[in-house]
Design an enzyme around this catalytic site. Structure first.
Site, PDB file in Angstrom:
ATOM      1  N   GLY A   1       0.802  -1.216   0.000  1.00 43.67           N
ATOM      2  CA  GLY A   1       0.000   0.000   0.000  1.00 43.67           C
ATOM      3  C   GLY A   1       0.831   1.261   0.000  1.00 43.67           C
ATOM      4  N   ILE A   2       1.830   1.348   0.879  1.00 50.61           N
ATOM      5  CA  ILE A   2       2.665   2.549   0.939  1.00 50.61           C
ATOM      6  C   ILE A   2       3.452   2.704  -0.354  1.00 50.61           C
ATOM      7  CG2 ILE A   2       4.600   3.652   2.130  1.00 50.61           C
ATOM      8  CD1 ILE A   2       3.651   2.159   4.677  1.00 50.61           C
TER       9      ILE A   2
ATOM     10  N   VAL B   1      10.317   3.780   6.419  1.00 53.81           N
ATOM     11  CA  VAL B   1       9.022   4.145   6.996  1.00 53.81           C
ATOM     12  C   VAL B   1       8.237   2.893   7.370  1.00 53.81           C
ATOM     13  CG1 VAL B   1       8.807   6.402   5.870  1.00 53.81           C
ATOM     14  CG2 VAL B   1       8.045   4.347   4.659  1.00 53.81           C
TER      15      VAL B   1
ATOM     16  N   ARG C   1       9.458  -0.565   9.640  1.00 54.53           N
ATOM     17  CA  ARG C   1       9.774  -0.890  11.021  1.00 54.53           C
ATOM     18  C   ARG C   1      11.287  -0.850  11.183  1.00 54.53           C
ATOM     19  NH1 ARG C   1       5.111  -0.025  11.691  1.00 54.53           N
ATOM     20  NH2 ARG C   1       3.552  -1.307  12.804  1.00 54.53           N
TER      21      ARG C   1
ATOM     22  N   ASP D   1      11.918   7.195   9.946  1.00 53.39           N
ATOM     23  CA  ASP D   1      10.743   7.456  10.776  1.00 53.39           C
ATOM     24  C   ASP D   1      10.587   6.371  11.832  1.00 53.39           C
ATOM     25  OD1 ASP D   1       8.359   9.026  11.393  1.00 53.39           O
ATOM     26  OD2 ASP D   1       7.237   7.268  10.711  1.00 53.39           O
TER      27      ASP D   1
ATOM     28  N   GLU E   1      13.492   1.374  19.412  1.00 54.22           N
ATOM     29  CA  GLU E   1      12.503   2.447  19.343  1.00 54.22           C
ATOM     30  C   GLU E   1      11.712   2.478  20.642  1.00 54.22           C
ATOM     31  OE1 GLU E   1       8.529   3.364  16.778  1.00 54.22           O
ATOM     32  OE2 GLU E   1      10.342   2.960  15.586  1.00 54.22           O
TER      33      GLU E   1
ATOM     34  N   HIS F   1       8.534   8.401  14.506  1.00 50.48           N
ATOM     35  CA  HIS F   1       7.425   7.515  14.111  1.00 50.48           C
ATOM     36  C   HIS F   1       6.107   8.302  14.038  1.00 50.48           C
ATOM     37  CE1 HIS F   1       6.237   2.973  14.164  1.00 50.48           C
ATOM     38  NE2 HIS F   1       5.524   3.647  13.276  1.00 50.48           N
TER      39      HIS F   1
ATOM     40  N   ASN G   1       2.376   8.928  10.388  1.00 52.40           N
ATOM     41  CA  ASN G   1       0.926   8.760  10.371  1.00 52.40           C
ATOM     42  C   ASN G   1       0.355   9.437  11.617  1.00 52.40           C
ATOM     43  OD1 ASN G   1      -1.661   7.800   9.711  1.00 52.40           O
ATOM     44  ND2 ASN G   1      -1.342   5.912  10.861  1.00 52.40           N
TER      45      ASN G   1
END
Length: 311
Positions: free
Chosen positions: A138-139, A222, A224, A248, A253, A272, A275
């Site tokens: 999708g991205i 973008v 993981r 991102d 993390e 992150h 979104n």
């Protein structure tokens, strides 16, 4: 016939409206045929009522739910992720990171005096460059048209190697199966990582892959943090093996204070937030509305999860 749908552990107003707009009605979990889960994997019910046929998960990346055994505990239930719901927003962020790197914006933003002669040798363009989109789901599909519009060539990498199609993507775009990813690194100017996090994709980008890139290459992540070997990335950035990285997501993390990545001038780190919550809720609600409509109509659901792959 309206479909009884439960939302847990809380019921945001946006999701109540989305369920009703999709042809469903809010119901208690015991009476529902579907569940929209809006929290973390750790709180997911150990058992589900026998009437639950479908569960909508709240994120595109569901590795935490896989690791927690949620899918394994409920083998007869269909699961869908939020893959695709946030694609446009995350793709926009990926493009911003890539353009910022290629245009040498980190150094420009740090400058306190006119340094044109210092900067000009490092300022590049996407026009005429080759960008590998590793993970053309999708991205990736949302990002590719923008890259093409800016004059870049794109190599799309997906699991199957089947041609990538979508709005704004012309026929015949170069698509490479994941098993041939090793052929991509030497011909890519820049790389955008947008693949799912699974055991098979851990450290997908490591020292060997980074060594095949170019001194002006930017690597954007973008997806993981686990997809990139952080130690190898730091070494490559320090050595000038690649031009820079736009992250991102990181591993670990949150990225702790004092981590070497914070001090490197050729790194852009965003926490992150590709979104952001002010757009995430509406996007997820639209995804839920469409999936409720499809479930009610007996149509294929958006973003079905394949338990064998973990996404």
């Amino acid at each position: 016939m309206t479909i009884p749908v439960a939302v847990a552990p809380e019921v945001p107003d946006e999701l109540r409206a989305a369920i009703e707009a999709g042809g469903g009605e809010l119901a208690a979990l015991a009476d529902a045929r579907a569940l929209v889960w809006v929290s973390e994997a750790g709180g997911f019910p150990e058992q589900l009522p026998t009437g639950i046929e479908w569960v909508q998960l709240p994120a595109a990346g569901i590795e935490d739910f896989v690791a927690a055994g949620v899918l394994e505990r409920h083998p007869g239930v269909r699961f869908t992720s939020a893959a695709g719901a946030f694609s446009a927003t995350v793709a926009e962020h990926a493009l911003a990171l890539l353009l910022a790197g290629v245009r040498y914006l980190p150094e420009h933003l740090r400058a306190t005096t006119w340094r044109q002669q210092d900067f000009l040798p490092h300022v590049g363009t996407l026009r005429g460059s080759t960008v590998a989109v590793v993970g053309a789901g999708g991205i990736g599909k949302a990002l590719i048209p923008s890259l093409l519009t800016l004059g870049a060539e794109v190599i799309a990498v997906n699991r199957s190697g089947r041609p990538v199609t979508g709005s704004g993507i012309p026929d015949g775009i170069t698509t490479v199966p994941a098993e041939r990813l090793d052929t991509v690194w030497p011909v890519a100017d820049h790389v955008v990582v947008a693949a799912p996090a699974t055991p098979a994709t851990a450290h997908l980008v490591g020292s060997a892959e980074l060594a095949l890139l170019r001194p002006n290459s930017w690597v954007i992540n973008v997806a993981r943090g686990s997809l990139i070997d952080t130690e190898a990335l730091v070494a490559a950035l320090r050595a000038g093996t690649i031009g820079g990285a736009g992250l991102d997501v990181t591993d670990p993390e949150p990225l702790p204070d004092g981590h070497p990545l914070w001090a490197l001038p050729n790194v852009i780190i965003t926490p992150h937030d590709s979104n952001p919550p002010q757009v995430r809720v509406a996007a997820f609600a639209a995804h839920v509305r469409e999936n409720v409509r499809r479930f009610a109509a007996g149509d294929d659901l958006l973003a079905p999860v394949d338990p064998s792959t973990g996404y």
